[in-house]
Design a protein around this motif. Structure first.
Motif, PDB file in Angstrom:
ATOM      1  N   LEU A 272     -35.222  29.400   2.590  1.00 39.25           N
ATOM      2  CA  LEU A 272     -36.554  29.908   2.957  1.00 39.25           C
ATOM      3  C   LEU A 272     -36.888  30.886   1.859  1.00 39.25           C
ATOM      4  O   LEU A 272     -35.942  31.595   1.338  1.00 39.25           O
TER       5      LEU A 272
ATOM      6  N   VAL B 295     -41.765  28.853  12.872  1.00 41.03           N
ATOM      7  CA  VAL B 295     -40.359  28.628  12.215  1.00 41.03           C
ATOM      8  C   VAL B 295     -39.522  27.967  13.235  1.00 41.03           C
ATOM      9  O   VAL B 295     -38.631  27.172  13.043  1.00 41.03           O
TER      10      VAL B 295
ATOM     11  N   TRP C 173     -45.027  34.543  12.940  1.00 40.89           N
ATOM     12  CA  TRP C 173     -44.374  33.413  12.487  1.00 40.89           C
ATOM     13  C   TRP C 173     -43.029  32.715  13.245  1.00 40.89           C
ATOM     14  O   TRP C 173     -42.733  31.747  12.824  1.00 40.89           O
ATOM     15  N   ARG C 174     -42.549  33.780  13.787  1.00 42.20           N
ATOM     16  CA  ARG C 174     -41.361  33.618  14.286  1.00 42.20           C
ATOM     17  C   ARG C 174     -41.471  32.175  15.262  1.00 42.20           C
ATOM     18  O   ARG C 174     -40.626  31.126  14.983  1.00 42.20           O
TER      19      ARG C 174
ATOM     20  N   ILE D 260     -38.185  25.977   3.704  1.00 39.17           N
ATOM     21  CA  ILE D 260     -39.511  26.735   4.351  1.00 39.17           C
ATOM     22  C   ILE D 260     -40.069  27.455   2.952  1.00 39.17           C
ATOM     23  O   ILE D 260     -39.436  28.453   2.581  1.00 39.17           O
TER      24      ILE D 260
END
Length: 381
Positions: A151, A273, A269-270, A175
Motif C-alpha cells: 500500500l 479497503v 477509507w477504512r 493499494i
C-alpha cells in the motif's frame, strides 16, 4: 541473503510495545536516472501482531515531499499500521533512500525537470528498494511469504502499482492512494508535470500486472487534479489482459486538499479497503453475533443521533475514527453514551461504560459499520 543491523535506539520517540515495533537498517543499492549507483542503509520500521504467526506481510510506502525530504526521520504510518496489525499482518514501513535519516543527497528518486521527466527509471528505484524490504520480510520465521499486500501514498502509491506490474512472488494485492508524480499544489495546482508520460507508464504497467489493485483518489487532489488520475487508470485498465483486476474509487472532495486523504480520512477509507481486502481472502475483524442495519440513519451523520447533548455527538465523531470491532451505545433517553473500538469485546465495554451512568436501558446505536438503533428504542428526548 539480505542481512540487516538492528538494536537501533530512537531518542525522538518511544517504540510501541503494543505493536511490537522495532527498527532495522537494511543495506540497499539502487541506480538513479543518471546511472549513478547508490549504496546506503535504508531505515525500515517493523511491526507485528502478538503470537507466533505465520502472519501475512504488509508493506506501507510513503510519498515524496517537494519541500523537505529529511522529515520525518523515519516513517511509521501508525494508524495504517494498527489497521493492518489488527487484521493479522506483520508490517514493514521503509523510509526509502533519499529521505529521513539516510540523508536527502544524493536523491535516488529524482525524476528530472518538469519538462524532461524520466518517471519509469525513477519509480524503478523505489520499487527496487521495496523489493529488498519484501525479500527481507520473507526471511522472517513468523511470516507467510505467500501473502503480501503493498500500500502506498502518492509517490508510494505509484510505486505500489509499479510492484504490481512486476508481480513478485507472494504479492496478492496493491493499494494505490493518490498515486502520481510531478505535482506541486503551490506552483501548479491540479497540473502535474508531464501527465502524458505518467499515462504511458501506467499503460505499460497494465500490460504485465497480474494482481488485484485498488486505486483511491479524491475529487480535490491539488497535486494531480481529478481528471488525470482517471486517465491513468483508464490506460492501465485498457492495457490489462484482465480488466476486472483493477478497481478505481473516486472519493468526494476531502478537507482542503484530498491528496492527504490517506493520512487524514481513515474513518472514510477504512471500509473501502476492508471490502477490497475481504475479496482477496483477508479476514476482517468484526463483533461476534448477528447484527442488522436498521436504516435508522446514515452512520456518518452525527446530526442524526437521537440526542439533545452536543457532547454525545462529539463523542460519536471520535468513535467514527475507531477501527473494528467497535460499538457505540446510548441509553434510551439519549442522555448517556459509551463507545469502544479496535478490540473483540468492544460492544461489552461500550455497554458497561453507558450503564455506569445511565438511568434507562442502554442499547447499541452502531455495531461495527451498521446502525442497529431502532425508532422504538427512543423513550423521552
Amino acid at each position: 541473503m539480505l542481512a540487516a543491523s538492528s538494536g537501533i535506539v530512537w531518542a525522538e520517540e518511544q517504540l510501541s510495545t503494543a505493536l511490537n515495533e522495532s527498527v532495522i537498517k537494511l543495506p540497499t543499492t539502487v541506480s538513479n536516472i543518471f546511472n549513478q549507483v547508490i549504496t546506503k542503509d535504508m531505515v525500515v520500521t517493523q511491526f507485528r501482531p502478538h503470537g507466533e504467526g505465520p502472519f501475512p506481510i504488509a508493506i506501507l510506502l510513503h510519498g515524496r515531499s517537494y519541500k523537505d525530504r529529511s522529515k520525518p526521520g523515519r516513517e511509521r504510518f501508525l494508524q495504517a499500521t494498527k489497521y493492518f496489525v489488527n487484521r493479522g499482518f506483520a508490517v514493514w514501513v521503509p523510509t526509502r533512500l533519499g529521505y529521513g535519516e539516510s540523508g536527502t543527497e544524493p536523491d535516488p528518486e529524482y525524476s528530472g525537470t518538469c519538462s524532461g521527466k524520466k518517471y519509469i527509471p525513477a519509480y524503478e528505484v523505489a520499487a527496487s528498494s521495496t523489493l529488498d524490504v519484501i525479500a527481507y520480510a520473507k526471511q522472517q520465521s513468523y511470516v507467510d511469504p505467500a501473502r503480501i499486500v503493498v500500500l502506498g501514498q502518492s509517490y508510494g502509491g505509484t510505486t505500489a502499482i509499479t510492484l504490481a506490474a512486476k508481480n513478485p512472488s507472494g504479492l496478492i494485492a496493491a493499494i494505490n492512494f493518490a498515486g502520481g508524480g510531478g505535482g506541486n499544489p503551490e506552483t501548479q495546482p491540479n497540473e502535474p508535470c508531464r501527465p502524458d508520460l505518467l499515462k504511458e507508464m501506467f499503460g505499460l504497467y497494465g500490460k504485465t500486472a497480474k494482481v488485484p489493485s485498488l486505486w483511491i483518489y479524491t475529487e480535490n487532489d491539488k497535486y494531480f487534479g481529478s481528471v488525470y488520475p482517471k486517465q491513468w487508470f483508464a490506460e492501465f485498465q485498457k492495457q490489462s489482459p484482465d480488466r476486472q483486476l483493477a478497481e478505481y474509487r473516486a472519493m468526494p472532495a476531502f478537507s482542503d486538499n484530498g491528496h492527504f486523504f490517506f493520512s487524514r480520512g481513515f474513518s472514510i477509507w477504512r471500509p473501502v479497503v476492508d471490502e477490497f481486502l475481504r475479496r482477496q481472502g483477508v479476514p476482517i475483524p468484526h463483533t461476534p453475533g448477528s447484527f442488522q442495519d436498521t436504516g435508522f440513519a446514515n452512520i456518518y451523520e452525527p446530526a442524526s443521533l437521537p440526542v439533545n447533548k452536543a457532547e454525545i455527538r462529539e463523542h460519536y465523531v471520535k468513535f467514527l475514527e475507531l477501527d473494528l470491532p467497535r460499538a457505540f451505545v446510548m441509553d434510551a433517553a439519549g442522555e448517556f453514551a459509551g463507545y469502544a473500538g479496535g478490540m473483540p469485546d468492544a460492544l461489552e465495554k461500550a455497554m458497561a461504560i453507558c450503564k455506569k451512568r445511565a438511568q434507562k436501558e442502554c442499547l447499541a446505536y452502531v455495531v461495527d459499520d451498521k446502525v442497529v438503533w431502532k425508532k422504538t428504542n427512543i423513550s423521552e428526548l
